[in-house]
Design a protein around this motif. Sequence first.
Motif, PDB file in Angstrom:
ATOM      1  N   UNK A 101       0.833   6.782  -6.756  1.00 13.52           N
ATOM      2  CA  UNK A 101      -0.261   7.357  -6.974  1.00 13.52           C
ATOM      3  C   UNK A 101       0.101   8.864  -6.761  1.00 13.52           C
ATOM      4  N   UNK A 102       0.593   9.189  -5.854  1.00 12.08           N
ATOM      5  CA  UNK A 102       0.821  10.707  -5.269  1.00 12.08           C
ATOM      6  C   UNK A 102       1.867  11.550  -6.493  1.00 12.08           C
ATOM      7  N   UNK A 103       2.782  10.428  -6.983  1.00  8.21           N
ATOM      8  CA  UNK A 103       3.676  10.881  -7.986  1.00  8.21           C
ATOM      9  C   UNK A 103       2.525  11.179  -9.346  1.00  8.21           C
ATOM     10  N   UNK A 104       1.633  10.514  -9.574  1.00 12.59           N
ATOM     11  CA  UNK A 104       0.602  10.618 -10.774  1.00 12.59           C
ATOM     12  C   UNK A 104      -0.125  11.780 -10.642  1.00 12.59           C
ATOM     13  N   UNK A 160       0.731  -1.162   0.165  1.00 11.58           N
ATOM     14  CA  UNK A 160       0.031  -0.127  -0.020  1.00 11.58           C
ATOM     15  C   UNK A 160       0.828   1.130   0.002  1.00 11.58           C
ATOM     16  N   UNK A 161       1.954   1.286   0.932  1.00  7.46           N
ATOM     17  CA  UNK A 161       2.646   2.379   0.724  1.00  7.46           C
ATOM     18  C   UNK A 161       3.441   2.664  -0.824  1.00  7.46           C
ATOM     19  N   UNK A 162       3.857   1.448  -1.392  1.00  7.51           N
ATOM     20  CA  UNK A 162       4.425   1.750  -2.605  1.00  7.51           C
ATOM     21  C   UNK A 162       3.151   2.355  -3.509  1.00  7.51           C
ATOM     22  N   UNK A 163       2.123   1.822  -3.328  1.00  5.88           N
ATOM     23  CA  UNK A 163       0.947   2.173  -4.278  1.00  5.88           C
ATOM     24  C   UNK A 163       0.928   3.624  -4.088  1.00  5.88           C
ATOM     25  N   UNK A 164       0.658   3.934  -2.785  1.00  5.15           N
ATOM     26  CA  UNK A 164       0.417   5.242  -2.436  1.00  5.15           C
ATOM     27  C   UNK A 164       1.556   6.262  -3.287  1.00  5.15           C
ATOM     28  N   UNK A 165       2.731   5.926  -2.954  1.00  9.38           N
ATOM     29  CA  UNK A 165       4.027   6.853  -3.554  1.00  9.38           C
ATOM     30  C   UNK A 165       3.549   6.892  -4.991  1.00  9.38           C
ATOM     31  N   UNK A 219       2.939  15.138  -9.162  1.00 11.21           N
ATOM     32  CA  UNK A 219       4.115  14.990  -9.563  1.00 11.21           C
ATOM     33  C   UNK A 219       5.327  15.570  -8.796  1.00 11.21           C
ATOM     34  N   UNK A 220       5.008  15.025  -7.419  1.00 10.15           N
ATOM     35  CA  UNK A 220       6.132  15.271  -6.137  1.00 10.15           C
ATOM     36  C   UNK A 220       6.212  13.494  -5.784  1.00 10.15           C
ATOM     37  N   UNK A 221       7.653  13.650  -5.252  1.00 14.77           N
ATOM     38  CA  UNK A 221       8.076  12.371  -4.587  1.00 14.77           C
ATOM     39  C   UNK A 221       7.359  12.345  -3.019  1.00 14.77           C
ATOM     40  N   UNK A 222       7.445  13.361  -2.362  1.00 18.50           N
ATOM     41  CA  UNK A 222       6.922  13.344  -0.990  1.00 18.50           C
ATOM     42  C   UNK A 222       5.722  13.726  -0.843  1.00 18.50           C
TER      43      UNK A 222
END
Length: 100
Positions: free
Chosen positions: A35-38, A28-33, A41-44
């Motif tokens: 998704x947030x990038x998409x 889930x953490x990987x999927x959230x990171x 367009x930020x890594x954090x």
Amino acid sequence: MAKKKKMKLPLAYQPLGFVLGWSSGWLAGLAFRKTWMAIRHEEDAPDALDRDRGWGEILLAAAVQGAIFATVRSAVDRTGAKAIERSTGTWPASEKGGRD
């Protein structure tokens, strides 16, 4: 004898449940990171205590993260329960179901 099997199964399922919980959190953490990038367009993703982020951005991140974690955890839990049922013939939870 089937009653004994049902009584021991939740205890036998606990180690598997722990591994599934840990792996679902990681997934889930990987999927959230990703998704947030998409989305932004930020890594954090913003944290609730980030002074430079606004309410909207923080609440959006929290809502997306919560939805992803709940979905992944449910999918992993369900897959594990179905695998236990296929291999033992017994569902690994009480009749009422649900989480504690």
